[in-house]
Scaffold this motif. Structure first.
Motif, PDB file in Angstrom:
ATOM      1  N   THR A 192       0.848  -1.199   0.000  1.00 26.46           N
ATOM      2  CA  THR A 192       0.000   0.000   0.000  1.00 26.46           C
ATOM      3  C   THR A 192       0.882   1.248   0.000  1.00 26.46           C
ATOM      4  OG1 THR A 192      -0.117   0.352   2.397  1.00 26.46           O
ATOM      5  CG2 THR A 192      -1.616  -1.298   1.436  1.00 26.46           C
ATOM      6  N   PRO A 193       0.293   2.428  -0.191  1.00 24.36           N
ATOM      7  CA  PRO A 193       1.081   3.655  -0.138  1.00 24.36           C
ATOM      8  C   PRO A 193       1.802   3.866   1.192  1.00 24.36           C
ATOM      9  CG  PRO A 193      -1.009   4.089  -1.207  1.00 24.36           C
ATOM     10  CD  PRO A 193      -1.093   2.691  -0.657  1.00 24.36           C
ATOM     11  N   ASP A 194       1.348   3.204   2.258  1.00 28.17           N
ATOM     12  CA  ASP A 194       2.003   3.374   3.558  1.00 28.17           C
ATOM     13  C   ASP A 194       3.389   2.766   3.616  1.00 28.17           C
ATOM     14  OD1 ASP A 194      -0.172   4.743   4.552  1.00 28.17           O
ATOM     15  OD2 ASP A 194      -1.069   2.984   5.524  1.00 28.17           O
ATOM     16  N   ASP A 195       3.603   1.667   2.886  1.00 27.38           N
ATOM     17  CA  ASP A 195       4.902   0.995   2.979  1.00 27.38           C
ATOM     18  C   ASP A 195       5.628   0.916   1.641  1.00 27.38           C
ATOM     19  OD1 ASP A 195       3.037  -0.746   1.955  1.00 27.38           O
ATOM     20  OD2 ASP A 195       3.629  -2.472   3.146  1.00 27.38           O
ATOM     21  N   VAL A 196       5.175   1.683   0.652  1.00 29.07           N
ATOM     22  CA  VAL A 196       5.772   1.588  -0.667  1.00 29.07           C
ATOM     23  C   VAL A 196       7.228   2.027  -0.695  1.00 29.07           C
ATOM     24  CG1 VAL A 196       4.932   3.882  -1.360  1.00 29.07           C
ATOM     25  CG2 VAL A 196       5.464   2.165  -3.109  1.00 29.07           C
ATOM     26  N   TRP A 197       7.564   3.054   0.104  1.00 29.21           N
ATOM     27  CA  TRP A 197       8.908   3.624  -0.037  1.00 29.21           C
ATOM     28  C   TRP A 197      10.003   2.682   0.459  1.00 29.21           C
ATOM     29  CZ3 TRP A 197       8.098   6.575  -3.625  1.00 29.21           C
ATOM     30  CH2 TRP A 197       7.078   7.535  -3.634  1.00 29.21           C
ATOM     31  N   THR A 198       9.674   1.773   1.354  1.00 32.10           N
ATOM     32  CA  THR A 198      10.693   0.819   1.807  1.00 32.10           C
ATOM     33  C   THR A 198      11.188  -0.037   0.642  1.00 32.10           C
ATOM     34  OG1 THR A 198       9.027  -0.852   2.392  1.00 32.10           O
ATOM     35  CG2 THR A 198       9.660   0.724   4.104  1.00 32.10           C
ATOM     36  N   HIS A 199      10.327  -0.286  -0.333  1.00 32.69           N
ATOM     37  CA  HIS A 199      10.717  -1.113  -1.482  1.00 32.69           C
ATOM     38  C   HIS A 199      11.499  -0.321  -2.517  1.00 32.69           C
ATOM     39  CE1 HIS A 199       8.246  -4.376   0.040  1.00 32.69           C
ATOM     40  NE2 HIS A 199       7.276  -3.501   0.239  1.00 32.69           N
ATOM     41  N   MET A 216       0.955   6.772  -6.936  1.00 34.55           N
ATOM     42  CA  MET A 216       1.426   6.561  -8.298  1.00 34.55           C
ATOM     43  C   MET A 216       2.592   5.571  -8.319  1.00 34.55           C
ATOM     44  SD  MET A 216       2.942   9.271 -11.078  1.00 34.55           S
ATOM     45  CE  MET A 216       4.484   9.494 -10.175  1.00 34.55           C
ATOM     46  N   PHE A 217       3.563   5.766  -7.429  1.00 30.33           N
ATOM     47  CA  PHE A 217       4.719   4.872  -7.409  1.00 30.33           C
ATOM     48  C   PHE A 217       4.325   3.473  -6.952  1.00 30.33           C
ATOM     49  CE2 PHE A 217       7.075   8.657  -8.126  1.00 30.33           C
ATOM     50  CZ  PHE A 217       8.291   8.256  -8.654  1.00 30.33           C
ATOM     51  N   ASN A 218       3.287   3.392  -6.138  1.00 36.15           N
ATOM     52  CA  ASN A 218       2.819   2.082  -5.722  1.00 36.15           C
ATOM     53  C   ASN A 218       2.185   1.324  -6.883  1.00 36.15           C
ATOM     54  OD1 ASN A 218       2.553   0.112  -3.664  1.00 36.15           O
ATOM     55  ND2 ASN A 218       0.400   0.630  -3.430  1.00 36.15           N
ATOM     56  N   SER A 219       1.580   2.034  -7.820  1.00 34.64           N
ATOM     57  CA  SER A 219       0.989   1.365  -8.982  1.00 34.64           C
ATOM     58  C   SER A 219       2.065   0.732  -9.854  1.00 34.64           C
ATOM     59  CB  SER A 219       0.143   2.342  -9.798  1.00 34.64           C
ATOM     60  OG  SER A 219       0.948   3.250 -10.524  1.00 34.64           O
ATOM     61  N   PHE A 220       3.267   1.314  -9.863  1.00 29.27           N
ATOM     62  CA  PHE A 220       4.385   0.686 -10.573  1.00 29.27           C
ATOM     63  C   PHE A 220       4.792  -0.607  -9.873  1.00 29.27           C
ATOM     64  CE2 PHE A 220       5.762   5.307 -11.442  1.00 29.27           C
ATOM     65  CZ  PHE A 220       4.940   5.390 -12.548  1.00 29.27           C
ATOM     66  N   LEU A 221       4.747  -0.593  -8.554  1.00 26.79           N
ATOM     67  CA  LEU A 221       5.261  -1.715  -7.770  1.00 26.79           C
ATOM     68  C   LEU A 221       4.275  -2.863  -7.667  1.00 26.79           C
ATOM     69  CD1 LEU A 221       7.819  -2.372  -5.936  1.00 26.79           C
ATOM     70  CD2 LEU A 221       6.362  -1.733  -4.015  1.00 26.79           C
ATOM     71  N   ASP A 222       2.995  -2.571  -7.480  1.00 26.87           N
ATOM     72  CA  ASP A 222       2.034  -3.636  -7.152  1.00 26.87           C
ATOM     73  C   ASP A 222       1.510  -4.409  -8.360  1.00 26.87           C
ATOM     74  OD1 ASP A 222       0.045  -2.057  -8.327  1.00 26.87           O
ATOM     75  OD2 ASP A 222      -0.958  -1.558  -6.445  1.00 26.87           O
ATOM     76  N   GLY A 223       2.072  -4.144  -9.532  1.00 25.84           N
ATOM     77  CA  GLY A 223       1.701  -4.875 -10.731  1.00 25.84           C
ATOM     78  C   GLY A 223       0.636  -4.214 -11.572  1.00 25.84           C
TER      79      GLY A 223
END
Length: 445
Positions: A192-199, A216-223
């Motif tokens: 989620t957006p809460d923990d996206v930056w750790t990745h 937005m950056f989470n949408s890149f990460l979560d597929g």
């Protein structure tokens, strides 16, 4: 290979290609940073929800203020300056505009701007791949019926992939698979957006200082972004997604022809003529050797024994059978390359990739157990991620497109990783975006 010459001829005639762009975010900024270095482009206007933000973008990319101080579109046209406005409709209607770029990232806005552009005779470059996947096949059809170009955005991965597919087919190769690279682990679907930056190896403070949007950056990460982009490729290239969507196999460039080939010859594909995204990390988190995280590829099959021998003679990487090979591009430059689409539309009346079928869909899938009354928050958020599936399967299931999974309420519970359907949510049947999507489904079913 003559776009530059054509652009310079237009410039010499005092008639550069006149461009309007809606959305002065990252993609728009990258285009603006480059187009000012070529005399063949005239950015007639920029529309953004915040005129001050658009001006700040121009300052950031190095535009002198005297170039964008036009008080209105007519002055901008006469003096070859740029008009900044918060009224997208006024920009679309401005006299002299040739090519309209939608870089908003909002599906509903993108569809509305595209229809308005077609009504006003503008060629369209759809940076907004979310809108393209939601209803692009019908937008492209309407543009073609009006003698206009509807184009994917060169520099973004779908257009670059479509170019490689076109190359392969033009020289007589059978396309086996096309796609891109990304960083993927199965657990990312539930980030989620809460923990996206750790990745991303960032602190929330660092991300905020860089102006980075966590959703937005989470949408890149979560597929989600991968699902959307591969749906766009499917629709533009007549490639049918695999029945289970994307598998994200770990794969470096040297193994592309071996892994991105059919299962019966040792690969991972359930069918030929499909799409896949390869991961830059192994499932245990180790980096893949010579990964393709930022690039695109196409795998193809030799149509004869003679061609297979040519693969060997000219040093192409192949699978063990020698019949499957690959071309790849290690990087993509996003908005820095967008001028290719603008010039191609205006000067050749050709798209740099455009949907011509409804072959793939990106559908909303639950990130966690959802219950009646929960409100969906769209791609990259807390509730759903996007999953790729064949369009025929999406239609049969009544799957909810990820592009409509924002701001609507659930009317029954949905389990984690379950695909949402139209019947799971409360719909406003008068919503113009929903109605246009339904029209697209009917037209391409």
């Amino acid at each position: 290979m003559n776009l530059d010459a054509k652009l310079r001829r237009r410039a010499a005639e005092g008639n550069p290609v006149r461009v309007g762009i809606i959305g002065a975010g990252k993609f728009g900024a990258m285009f603006l940073s480059q187009c000012g270095h070529h005399p063949g482009y005239h950015v007639l206007g920029i529309a953004d929800l915040s005129a001050d933000r658009a001006r700040a973008t121009l300052d950031r990319v190095g535009w002198p203020k005297e170039r964008y101080d036009a008080p209105d579109a007519a002055t901008a046209l006469a003096q070859k300056k740029t008009w900044i406005t918060e009224d997208a409709d006024a920009l679309i209607e401005a006299d002299g505009l040739e090519v309209l770029i939608d870089a908003t990232g909002n599906p509903a806005a993108g569809i509305r701007h595209a229809l308005k552009g077609i009504e006003n005779g503008r060629h369209l470059v759809m940076v907004n791949v979310e809108a393209d996947v939601l209803a692009g096949p019908l937008l492209a059809k309407k543009a073609e019926q009006s003698g206009l170009v509807y184009s994917l955005a060169y520099g973004d991965q779908p257009a670059l992939i479509a170019e490689m597919v076109d190359w392969g087919r033009t020289v007589g190769m059978d396309i086996v698979c096309a796609g891109k690279g990304t960083k993927y682990l199965p657990a990312y679907h539930h980030v989620t957006p809460d923990d996206v930056w750790t990745h991303y190896g960032l602190t929330p403070e660092q991300a905020k200082a860089g102006g980075m949007n966590p959703q937005m950056f989470n949408s890149f990460l979560d597929g989600t972004k991968s699902a959307i982009e591969m749906a766009a490729v499917s629709n533009a290239c007549d490639l049918v997604p695999q029945d289970d969507g994307l598998a994200f196999p770990p794969c470096g460039v040297d193994d592309l022809p071996r892994i991105l080939s059919p299962r019966e010859t040792g690969g991972v594909l359930s069918r030929k003529g499909t799409v896949e995204v390869v991961s830059s990390v192994e499932r245990d988190g180790r980096p893949v050797f010579r990964d393709l995280r930022w690039g695109v590829y196409v795998t193809f099959e030799a149509p004869s024994d003679y061609v297979a021998r040519c693969f060997s003679e000219y040093g192409l990487l192949t699978d063990p059978t020698g019949r499957y090979s690959t071309m790849y591009k290690p990087y993509h430059l996003i908005g820095l390359e967008l001028g290719i689409s603008v010039a191609s539309a205006a000067l050749r009346q050709e798209a740099t990739g455009a949907p011509r079928a409804w072959a793939g869909d990106a559908v909303a899938t639950a990130k966690k157990p959802l219950k009646q009354g929960d409100q969906l928050d769209g791609e990259g958020g807390y509730t759903v991620y996007g999953k790729l599936m064949p369009a025929a399967t999406s239609r049969a299931k009544g799957a909810l497109p990820i592009g409509l999974a924002h701001g609507i309420t659930l009317k029954r519970s949905v389990a984690t990783d379950q695909v949402l359907t139209w019947d799971d949510v409360v719909l406003d049947e008068q919503d113009p975006t929903l109605r246009f999507r339904k029209e697209m489904e009917a037209a391409f079913s």
